[in-house]
Enzyme design. Sequence first.
Site, PDB file in Angstrom:
ATOM      1  N   THR A  34       0.812  -1.213   0.000  1.00 54.82           N
ATOM      2  CA  THR A  34       0.000   0.000   0.000  1.00 54.82           C
ATOM      3  C   THR A  34       0.848   1.267   0.000  1.00 54.82           C
ATOM      4  O   THR A  34       0.295   2.374  -0.062  1.00 54.82           O
ATOM      5  CB  THR A  34      -0.916   0.034   1.239  1.00 54.82           C
ATOM      6  OG1 THR A  34      -0.105  -0.092   2.415  1.00 54.82           O
ATOM      7  CG2 THR A  34      -1.926  -1.101   1.197  1.00 54.82           C
ATOM      8  N   LYS A  35       2.181   1.150   0.089  1.00 55.70           N
ATOM      9  CA  LYS A  35       3.048   2.313   0.171  1.00 55.70           C
ATOM     10  C   LYS A  35       3.467   2.790  -1.222  1.00 55.70           C
ATOM     11  O   LYS A  35       3.167   2.161  -2.233  1.00 55.70           O
ATOM     12  CB  LYS A  35       4.269   1.993   1.028  1.00 55.70           C
ATOM     13  CG  LYS A  35       3.928   1.559   2.457  1.00 55.70           C
ATOM     14  CD  LYS A  35       3.124   2.615   3.184  1.00 55.70           C
ATOM     15  CE  LYS A  35       2.965   2.318   4.678  1.00 55.70           C
ATOM     16  NZ  LYS A  35       2.102   1.156   4.961  1.00 55.70           N
ATOM     17  N   ASN A  36       4.204   3.894  -1.269  1.00 57.79           N
ATOM     18  CA  ASN A  36       4.635   4.465  -2.552  1.00 57.79           C
ATOM     19  C   ASN A  36       5.665   3.602  -3.261  1.00 57.79           C
ATOM     20  O   ASN A  36       5.640   3.451  -4.480  1.00 57.79           O
ATOM     21  CB  ASN A  36       5.224   5.856  -2.329  1.00 57.79           C
ATOM     22  CG  ASN A  36       4.202   6.876  -1.890  1.00 57.79           C
ATOM     23  OD1 ASN A  36       3.154   6.523  -1.349  1.00 57.79           O
ATOM     24  ND2 ASN A  36       4.489   8.145  -2.114  1.00 57.79           N
TER      25      ASN A  36
END
Length: 377
Positions: free
Chosen positions: A180-182
Amino acid sequence: MIPFNRPWSGARAVEFLNEVCGSTHLSGDGRFTKLCHEWLENILGVRKALLTTSGSGALDMAAILAGLEAGDEVIMPSFTFSSSANAIVLRGATPVFVDIRADTLNIDERLIEAAITPRTRAIMVVHYAGVACAMDSIMAIAARHGLTVIEDAAQAIMASYRGRPLGSIGQMAALSFHETKNIISGEGGAILINDPEIIERAEIIREKGTNRTAFARGEISKYTWVDLGSSYLPSEIISAFLWSQLEVAQELTQRRLLIWSRYHEHFEAMEQAGVLRRPTIPEDVVSNGHIYYLLLPDEAKRDGLIRALRAEGISAVFHYIPLHSAPAGLRFGRASGSMQQTDDLSRRLVRLPLWLGLDDGVDVVADAVKRALSPAA
């Protein structure tokens, strides 16, 4: 259907994974792990970077390195994920929750000093949505009271505060590479060390409490169990996938910021009309576009917007249940002072879809939000 998140895999991910699978080194600290470490150290300007199996693992390591023991206290925000507090509780220490600022939703630095007691050992800051906390003030408070500062920079890679990359300011920091992170590796994280005096111990903790890393460098003739530790070292497979993202991290961040900015433009008029509030980015902060959220006037309107978007095939979600009011938070922690902002803002916040490739989908989401919040609706 527009999902809330869709993980992005670069063109070279399969190439690097095939290289690892065709090699004789599948466990960690191989070629790709070293490339990731060098990139993090050079780009973020930290003394030492060590990949971990998760952001949670990096926070666990930070709590050990901070020397937390039973009876100690750590000041932190309540508006964060459970991993931030778990790292403290697992050492027998107590999370002391402080309210957040209304503008950035980060810990309110003006409330920290009042929460300090003789048992306080550290301050854990959380850079929410990739927007920096007021680090100069926080570091000054920590220096006055002899406290360690741990940056939970799980959401903050490629963001900065007054020209300094987040994760490079406190004594230690944790990154997350969850899908879910960049920047992602499926699961994964990193601990960033800015205090040279704890680098050697960090290597030992990460290698199950042994001095195996020093042995691998040829510094000692054999390795053995010398300290606390666990298996925080990720496999070379995870590192290879991560490297495929890090080598284009600047591009990925810019693409994400374009999506964030497109949302921001869409909702300017609605903010001016008092229908909602957009995220606030202080002038001395560079964000990484990790989250785009809206603040509605009340919880009912927030929940109504989520239902309306779902009816149009758009997944939008709220965020944390504040830790101070969660069952484990009531059991293991305590609040310092009023938590009014935390309680209020957490009930009114909605996160919109934001992922690489969304592009024109931003207009679809924004138009649906405008319809749902129109006077006619």
